[in-house]
Design a protein around this motif. Structure first.
Motif, mmCIF file in Angstrom:
data_model
loop_
_atom_site.group_PDB
_atom_site.id
_atom_site.type_symbol
_atom_site.label_atom_id
_atom_site.label_comp_id
_atom_site.label_asym_id
_atom_site.label_seq_id
_atom_site.Cartn_x
_atom_site.Cartn_y
_atom_site.Cartn_z
ATOM 1 N N ASP A 178 0.866 -1.184 0.000
ATOM 2 C CA ASP A 178 0.000 0.000 0.000
ATOM 3 C C ASP A 178 0.899 1.230 0.000
ATOM 4 N N TRP A 179 1.018 1.847 -1.146
ATOM 5 C CA TRP A 179 2.010 2.898 -1.353
ATOM 6 C C TRP A 179 1.794 4.134 -0.499
ATOM 7 N N ARG A 180 0.618 4.298 0.081
ATOM 8 C CA ARG A 180 0.322 5.530 0.820
ATOM 9 C C ARG A 180 1.300 5.765 1.970
ATOM 10 N N TYR A 181 1.753 4.687 2.602
ATOM 11 C CA TYR A 181 2.530 4.851 3.824
ATOM 12 C C TYR A 181 3.972 5.259 3.540
ATOM 13 N N LEU A 182 4.612 4.612 2.583
ATOM 14 C CA LEU A 182 5.959 5.051 2.215
ATOM 15 C C LEU A 182 5.917 6.411 1.510
ATOM 16 N N SER A 183 4.888 6.639 0.714
ATOM 17 C CA SER A 183 4.759 7.936 0.034
ATOM 18 C C SER A 183 4.661 9.078 1.036
ATOM 19 N N ALA A 237 -5.485 -6.689 -0.528
ATOM 20 C CA ALA A 237 -6.214 -5.659 -1.275
ATOM 21 C C ALA A 237 -5.290 -4.784 -2.097
ATOM 22 N N HIS A 238 -3.987 -4.853 -1.841
ATOM 23 C CA HIS A 238 -3.035 -3.969 -2.510
ATOM 24 C C HIS A 238 -1.975 -4.744 -3.300
ATOM 25 N N ALA A 239 -2.190 -6.047 -3.435
ATOM 26 C CA ALA A 239 -1.220 -6.872 -4.155
ATOM 27 C C ALA A 239 -1.063 -6.443 -5.610
ATOM 28 N N LYS A 240 -2.058 -5.769 -6.143
ATOM 29 C CA LYS A 240 -1.991 -5.305 -7.536
ATOM 30 C C LYS A 240 -0.836 -4.335 -7.760
ATOM 31 N N ASN A 241 -0.312 -3.751 -6.697
ATOM 32 C CA ASN A 241 0.791 -2.795 -6.814
ATOM 33 C C ASN A 241 2.164 -3.468 -6.844
ATOM 34 N N ALA A 273 0.292 -10.196 -10.275
ATOM 35 C CA ALA A 273 0.453 -8.765 -10.569
ATOM 36 C C ALA A 273 1.834 -8.456 -11.144
ATOM 37 N N LYS A 274 2.568 -9.511 -11.522
ATOM 38 C CA LYS A 274 3.909 -9.393 -12.119
ATOM 39 C C LYS A 274 4.961 -8.969 -11.093
ATOM 40 N N GLY A 275 4.671 -9.225 -9.821
ATOM 41 C CA GLY A 275 5.666 -8.996 -8.793
ATOM 42 C C GLY A 275 6.478 -10.262 -8.537
ATOM 43 N N ASP A 276 7.433 -10.155 -7.621
ATOM 44 C CA ASP A 276 8.354 -11.249 -7.312
ATOM 45 C C ASP A 276 8.055 -11.749 -5.906
ATOM 46 N N ALA A 277 7.623 -13.003 -5.793
ATOM 47 C CA ALA A 277 7.322 -13.575 -4.473
ATOM 48 C C ALA A 277 7.686 -15.044 -4.467
ATOM 49 N N GLU A 278 8.403 -15.454 -3.429
ATOM 50 C CA GLU A 278 8.706 -16.866 -3.236
ATOM 51 C C GLU A 278 8.234 -17.303 -1.862
ATOM 52 N N THR A 279 7.960 -18.587 -1.727
ATOM 53 C CA THR A 279 7.484 -19.131 -0.463
ATOM 54 C C THR A 279 8.362 -20.305 -0.042
ATOM 55 N N GLN A 280 8.492 -20.478 1.272
ATOM 56 C CA GLN A 280 9.225 -21.605 1.841
ATOM 57 C C GLN A 280 8.462 -22.108 3.046
ATOM 58 N N LEU A 281 8.465 -23.434 3.221
ATOM 59 C CA LEU A 281 7.806 -24.056 4.366
ATOM 60 C C LEU A 281 8.851 -24.668 5.279
ATOM 61 N N LEU A 282 8.810 -24.308 6.555
ATOM 62 C CA LEU A 282 9.710 -24.877 7.550
ATOM 63 C C LEU A 282 8.991 -26.033 8.237
ATOM 64 N N GLU A 283 9.350 -27.241 7.894
ATOM 65 C CA GLU A 283 8.651 -28.415 8.406
ATOM 66 C C GLU A 283 8.954 -28.687 9.882
#
Length: 314
Positions: A178-183, A237-241, A273-283
């Motif tokens: 949500d860009w409002r906070y850093l902006s 709600a803001h993942a589109k950014n 949304a063409k962003g970069d996200a990776e996930t990892q599971l700690l068993e």
């Protein structure tokens, strides 16, 4: 100099106490779910070992540095001695937006400092009396301070990674999406090199309220009674950014639980949304040990964090 020596002596005593508690506790610690099925806070406190900071021999500590006027707007900075233009990890603690403290960092300062990373742990205003958006505004303000003073603490303003645990995962992902906070503090999402959500699940607040459970009451206290407010304060709600922002790493525990599903969902929305996200599971971790044991001797999960930091803050 004397104050710093006394501080280190106190930390040494706490480290010994921590080791004794861990040995007594590690075999039977109860499972915890980041999405709200934890035991009452009073019972958990009695069963858990302290999370006192563990320092490296090279650590230079700057304690209680102010980044705002409120008494909660403070941070502790752990820098490797002689660090220059190093990556910086800013850590945001959990606690259902109502409790927690910047001192509960366990082995992270030692582990990251020994690997050439500056570590910053922040406090932020808590509920009560604060309510949304105070928490996330404080995270953004802390990022602004670190960005402006990075070179003074041995860091590089272009190599900042924002990291959270539990409710802190909500705050760091919301700050970046949500860009409002850093902006509001004259920064952009791409001023962050990366975001690490280390065992959290509060990414869709409205869904969590409707599901019931312990977190519903916390959400209402911190974000009000309006469903519109819950949705607006939800990272989903803001993942589109995401395309314009940093890379994300989501760490989960307990395959298939509510938090794991929530993290996978947000990561997928970011990728869509063409962003970069990776996930990892700690068993081999639960919600608490994933955080407390990160960077401890014999821990193997720290390399996941270190690999991500080095990749995005190159």
């Amino acid at each position: 100099m004397l104050t710093q020596k006394v501080h280190r002596w106190v930390l040494g005593v706490h480290m010994l106490v921590t080791t004794v508690f861990v040995l007594q506790w590690s075999a039977g610690f109860p499972r915890a779910d980041a999405a709200g099925t934890q035991q009452p806070a009073e019972k958990r406190t009695k069963e858990r070992p302290p999370q006192t900071p563990v320092l490296a021999k090279s650590t230079v500590l700057r304690a209680d540095v102010t980044y705002g006027r409120d008494e909660k707007q403070r941070m502790d900075i752990y820098s490797p001695r002689d660090a220059r233009q190093a990556p910086v990890v800013i850590f945001v603690h959990g606690g259902e937006w109502t409790r927690g403290d910047k001192s509960a960092v366990s082995y992270k300062p030692k582990f990251l400092n020994e690997n050439g990373v500056v570590f910053v742990s922040i406090n932020y205003r808590l509920t009560p009396p604060a309510k949304h958006p105070a928490h996330v505004q404080d995270v953004a303000a802390a990022v602004r301070w670190v960005h402006d003073h990075a070179r003074e603490i041995g860091g590089d303003p272009k190599r900042i990674v924002l990291m959270g645990h539990s409710a802190g995962c909500h705050l760091v992902t919301l700050t970046a999406l949500d860009w409002r906070y850093l902006s509001a503090v004259n920064l952009k999402p791409d001023d962050l090199a990366g975001v690490v959500a280390w065992s959290g699940g509060a990414y869709d607040l409205a869904a969590m309220v409707h599901a019931g459970g312990g977190y519903a009451d916390y959400i209402k206290k911190a974000f009000g009674d309006s469903e519109e407010s819950w949705r607006d304060a939800s990272p989903v709600a803001h993942a589109k950014n995401a395309a314009e922002g940093p890379a994300f790493l989501f760490i989960s525990v307990e395959r298939g639980n509510a938090s794991h599903k929530a993290a996978e969902r947000l990561a997928q929305l970011i990728r869509e949304a063409k962003g970069d996200a990776e996930t990892q599971l700690l068993e081999d971790r639960d919600h608490f040990t994933a955080n407390h044991l990160l960077g401890a001797a014999e821990d193997t999960t720290g390399k996941i964090l270190l690999h991500f930091v080095r990749k995005v803050a190159h």
